[in-house]
Design a protein around this motif. Structure first.
Motif, mmCIF file in Angstrom:
data_model
loop_
_atom_site.group_PDB
_atom_site.id
_atom_site.type_symbol
_atom_site.label_atom_id
_atom_site.label_comp_id
_atom_site.label_asym_id
_atom_site.label_seq_id
_atom_site.Cartn_x
_atom_site.Cartn_y
_atom_site.Cartn_z
ATOM 1 N N TYR A 180 42.030 57.361 44.992
ATOM 2 C CA TYR A 180 43.337 56.718 44.708
ATOM 3 C C TYR A 180 44.380 57.548 45.405
ATOM 4 O O TYR A 180 44.597 58.713 45.198
ATOM 5 N N VAL A 181 44.959 56.869 46.630
ATOM 6 C CA VAL A 181 45.713 57.653 47.476
ATOM 7 C C VAL A 181 47.191 57.011 47.543
ATOM 8 O O VAL A 181 47.344 56.070 47.647
ATOM 9 N N GLN A 182 48.071 57.883 47.331
ATOM 10 C CA GLN A 182 49.411 57.509 47.422
ATOM 11 C C GLN A 182 50.069 58.453 48.916
ATOM 12 O O GLN A 182 49.917 59.552 48.561
ATOM 13 N N SER A 183 50.823 57.662 49.671
ATOM 14 C CA SER A 183 51.273 58.388 50.765
ATOM 15 C C SER A 183 52.771 57.811 51.095
ATOM 16 O O SER A 183 53.051 56.654 51.038
ATOM 17 N N LEU A 227 36.430 55.279 57.670
ATOM 18 C CA LEU A 227 35.994 54.478 56.629
ATOM 19 C C LEU A 227 36.831 54.776 55.327
ATOM 20 O O LEU A 227 37.233 55.722 54.865
ATOM 21 N N ILE A 228 37.392 53.466 54.788
ATOM 22 C CA ILE A 228 37.951 53.255 53.404
ATOM 23 C C ILE A 228 37.429 52.336 52.956
ATOM 24 O O ILE A 228 37.053 51.177 53.139
ATOM 25 N N VAL A 229 36.764 52.866 51.524
ATOM 26 C CA VAL A 229 36.151 51.931 51.005
ATOM 27 C C VAL A 229 36.184 52.442 49.327
ATOM 28 O O VAL A 229 36.065 53.486 48.993
ATOM 29 N N GLY A 230 36.647 51.226 48.724
ATOM 30 C CA GLY A 230 36.997 51.555 47.199
ATOM 31 C C GLY A 230 38.031 52.223 46.911
ATOM 32 O O GLY A 230 38.859 52.760 47.641
ATOM 33 N N GLY A 231 38.587 52.107 45.613
ATOM 34 C CA GLY A 231 39.768 52.786 45.094
ATOM 35 C C GLY A 231 40.961 51.831 45.739
ATOM 36 O O GLY A 231 40.997 50.896 45.758
ATOM 37 N N SER A 232 42.101 52.400 45.654
ATOM 38 C CA SER A 232 43.308 52.211 45.946
ATOM 39 C C SER A 232 44.093 53.077 46.886
ATOM 40 O O SER A 232 44.329 54.373 46.795
ATOM 41 N N ALA A 238 51.004 62.267 48.196
ATOM 42 C CA ALA A 238 51.482 62.969 49.344
ATOM 43 C C ALA A 238 52.738 62.476 49.809
ATOM 44 O O ALA A 238 52.794 61.139 49.858
ATOM 45 N N ASN A 239 53.712 63.254 49.994
ATOM 46 C CA ASN A 239 55.252 62.529 50.460
ATOM 47 C C ASN A 239 55.232 62.073 51.631
ATOM 48 O O ASN A 239 55.929 61.514 52.056
#
Length: 592
Positions: free
Chosen positions: A417-420, A432-437, A404-405
Motif C-alpha cells: 500500500y503506497v501513498q505518494s 512491476l506493480i502487482v497487488g495492493g493499492s 511519502a510526501n
C-alpha cells in the motif's frame, strides 16, 4: 614548696622567719627543732634551727620536696634530698630553673652543682648572705617551627605579683605573636593556673587551597545499551536508548573554573599563600561552539553528541555499522541515519533527517523527515511501514506500507500500500506493480501492472493521498456524530418526560446536563465537518492533472482511479497512458 630549715636567735624568731618564707601560718605547718641553740646573757652563741614542713593540702612556701633553700646570716645555703632512685634529668632542670628564677646574687655555680650532684643531703653554701627576693609570676612564650602555634608556660610567683591578662598579651606581642590569640583560653588559664605546663594560646589560619575546575556534562555520554526489564519480567530489547540527541543551541557542557583558594596566616602575622586549583580542560570538537563567557559548550546543529578522547563533538549523521537489532534497539535520532546492515523485524528507526539502509528492511518501521533510501529493498511481511517527508527509494517493495510526501521510486512494488505526494516511478528491468493499492498525486509510471491471473491492483492518481485520507476520516467522523446525536436526542426526550412528571432525581439532572453538553458539542462540530467535506469534493472535481503510464503491459484486474473517475481493466493493454478528460478516463498511446 613543702619544707624549709631556718635559723634564728630564738625559737620564735626562727619560726617567724620560716612562716614568712613559706607564706603561711603556724596552723598549716609541722615544726621540728633541729638545734635549740645556745644563748648567754642575751648573747647568741649558737642559733636555734628549725625544720618547718607544710601539712598535707596546705599552700605556700619557698622550698621544694627535692631541695631546701635557707637564707642564713652568713650566706645562702642549699641541701638536695633526692629520691632513692636518684634525680631525673627533669628534676635536675627543675632545681636549676628554680634557683635561676630566685635571682640569687653572687651565685656559686660550682657549689650549686656540688649540692645537686655530689653533696646530696648536706648543706652547701651557694651564695653570700643577702635578703631573699620576691619573684613575680612569669611566662615563657614559645612558637612552633611552622609558626602556626604559640604556647605559654606559666611559672609561679615566689612571693611576688601574679600576671594579668594584659601582661600575658603584651608578652605575646613582644615575642612576635600578633595573630590568632585565643583570649578565652588566656582567661581560662588565669582562672585555673597550671604552672610549668606548656599551653597553646594562639593558632594560625591554615590556607585553604583552591578547588580544581570541573566539567559538568548536561548530556549522557555513557549509553550502556541495557535492555529494559518490564514489570512482567520480560525483556524489551527494542528500547536501548543508544543515541543522545541534541538540538541546535543546546547546552552540552558547563565549565566550572578553578578557585584561587584563601590565604592563611601564621601567629606571627606572616601571609601563607594557598595552592591554586587546576583548570579542567575539554576540547571543542566538530559543530560545537564556546559561549561568550567561555564557561559553556553549545551545539551548533541538531545531531548526536559524542565524546572522543577529550573532545566533545556533535554529528548530524548516525552510522550503524551492522544491523538494527537487539544490539542497537530502536533508533531515534535528530539527524541522518545510515545503516550498514539490515533492519530486522520489530525494530524502528525515527530520524529527523534522511535514512539510508544498505541492506534489507524487514517488518520494521522507518520514519524520516527527509528521504528514505533502501539499497536492497523492503521485505515487509505485512508489518513493514515506511514514512518519509521526502522521497522513498527502494530496489523493491513487498508486503509493506509506504507513505511519502514526494516521489516513490522502485524496480518492483508487490502487494503493498503506497501513498505518494509526487509520482510513483517503477522502472528498471521489471518495472512491476502487482497487488495492493498505489496512490500518487502527480502520476504513476510502470512497466508491468497487474498479473495474468487478474490480481486485484488499485492505482489512483490526481488526488493528494493525504486529502483522500482526510476525506475518508471526515466521512467516518460525520457518521459517528450523526449516530451519537440520534442517541443523545432520544436520551434528552426521555429525561424531559421524567422532568415533566417531577420524577427527575438530582442524579438524573446531572446526566441531563452532560447529555446537553454532548449535544452542543456535536451540533458545533457537525457543520464544520460538512463544510470541509464539500470543500474536498470540489477539489476532487477540479482535478485534471495526474496520469498513469504503462510502457509494457497492464493486465485485467487492475482498477484505475483519476480524481473522481474510475475504470476497471478487463483486457490486456500495452504501451498505454490513462488520463482524465471531461470527467471520463481516456486511453492513449504511452507517454510520460
Amino acid at each position: 614548696m613543702g619544707k624549709i630549715i631556718v635559723e634564728g636567735d630564738s625559737f620564735d624568731k626562727a619560726l617567724e622567719k620560716g612562716l614568712s618564707t613559706l607564706g603561711t601560718d603556724v596552723n598549716n605547718v609541722n615544726v621540728e627543732i633541729l638545734d635549740e641553740g645556745q644563748k648567754v646573757k642575751n648573747v647568741v652563741l649558737k642559733p636555734c634551727k628549725l625544720l618547718i614542713t607544710l601539712k598535707n593540702g596546705a599552700k605556700g612556701g619557698t622550698s621544694n620536696d627535692l631541695f631546701i633553700l635557707d637564707y642564713r646570716a652568713d650566706g645562702v645555703y642549699m641541701t638536695v634530698m633526692p629520691p632513692s632512685t636518684g634525680l631525673t634529668k627533669d628534676q635536675e632542670r627543675s632545681i636549676i630553673q628554680y634557683i635561676n628564677r630566685k635571682q640569687i646574687e653572687g651565685l656559686d655555680k660550682q657549689a650549686l652543682f656540688q649540692s645537686i650532684y655530689s653533696h646530696c643531703g648536706q648543706w652547701v653554701q651557694i651564695a653570700p648572705p643577702q635578703r631573699e627576693k620576691n619573684i613575680d609570676e612569669e611566662i615563657q612564650v614559645s612558637i612552633s617551627n611552622d609558626q602556626m602555634k604559640a604556647f605559654i608556660t606559666l611559672f609561679p610567683p615566689l612571693g611576688g605579683k601574679v600576671l594579668s591578662k594584659t601582661d600575658i598579651i603584651e608578652e605575646l606581642h613582644s615575642n612576635g605573636v600578633v595573630f590568632g590569640i585565643d583570649e578565652n583560653k588566656i582567661d581560662e588559664i588565669l582562672r585555673n593556673r597550671k604552672y610549668e605546663t606548656q599551653i597553646i594560646v594562639a593558632q594560625g589560619k591554615e590556607p585553604q587551597d583552591g578547588k580544581d575546575g570541573q566539567i559538568i556534562y548536561h548530556v549522557s555520554l555513557d549509553k550502556d545499551r541495557k535492555p529494559l526489564i518490564k514489570e512482567d519480567g520480560t525483556v524489551d530489547y527494542f528500547h536501548l536508548d543508544m543515541v543522545e540527541n541534541v538540538k541546535k543551541g543546546q547546552r552540552l557542557v558547563t565549565i566550572i573554573p578553578p578557585t584561587k583558594g584563601e590565604p592563611g596566616k601564621t601567629v606571627t602575622g606572616k601571609k601563607i599563600y594557598p595552592k591554586p586549583g587546576k583548570p579542567k580542560r575539554i576540547g571543542v570538537g566538530k559543530n560545537v561552539t564556546v559561549s561568550d563567557d567561555g564557561l559553556e559548550l553549545l551545539s551548533n546543529i541538531d545531531g548526536r553528541v559524542e565524546l572522543i578522547g577529550n573532545k566533545i563533538h556533535v554529528y548530524n549523521t548516525l552510522e550503524i555499522n551492522g544491523d538494527v537489532d537487539t544490539s542497537t534497539g530502536n533508533i531515534d535520532f535528530i539527524g541522518n541515519v545510515i545503516v550498514q546492515g539490515n533492519v530486522l523485524t520489530g525494530f524502528e528507526i525515527n530520524a529527523r533527517g534522511h535514512i539510508k539502509v544498505l541492506g534489507v528492511v524487514e517488518g520494521a518501521i522507518l520514519n524520516a523527515s527527509g528521504d528514505v533510501v533502501i539499497q536492497k529493498g523492503i521485505q515487509g511481511m505485512g508489518k513493514g511501514v515506511i514514512k518519509a517527508g521526502g522521497k522513498v527509494v527502494s530496489r523493491f517493495i513487498e508486503n509493506a506500507i509506504i507513505d511519502a510526501n514526494e516521489d516513490v521510486i522502485s524496480e518492483a512494488i508487490m502487494h503493498s500500500y503506497v501513498q505518494s505526494g509526487g509520482k510513483v516511478h517503477v522502472g528498471g528491468r521489471k518495472g512491476l506493480i502487482v497487488g495492493g493499492s498505489i496512490k500518487a498525486t502527480l502520476g504513476i509510471i510502470a512497466g508491468t501492472i497487474g498479473a495474468p491471473m487478474g490480481t486485484s491492483t488499485i492505482l489512483e492518481v490526481g488526488l493528494n493521498p493525504s486529502l483522500r485520507n482526510e476525506y475518508n476520516d471526515l466521512k467516518n467522523e460525520l457518521e459517528k456524530i450523526e449516530n451519537e446525536l440520534k442517541k443523545v436526542n432520544q436520551a434528552i426526550q426521555l429525561l424531559e418526560r421524567l422532568e415533566e412528571k417531577g420524577e427527575l432525581s438530582a442524579e438524573k439532572k446531572l446526566i441531563k446536563l452532560k447529555v446537553l453538553k454532548t449535544r452542543d458539542n456535536c451540533l458545533h462540530r457537525l457543520p464544520v465537518i460538512k463544510a470541509r467535506i464539500e470543500e474536498l469534493k470540489e477539489i476532487f472535481n477540479d482535478v485534471v492533472n495526474g496520469k498513469i503510464s504503462v510502457h509494457n503491459i497492464i493486465y485485467p484486474g487492475v482498477k484505475i482511479i483519476i480524481g473522481t473517475s474510475n475504470m476497471q481493466i478487463y483486457e490486456e493493454m500495452k504501451y498505454v497512458t490513462f488520463t482524465r478528460e471531461q470527467g471520463n478516463i481516456s486511453i492513449s498511446s504511452y507517454s510520460e
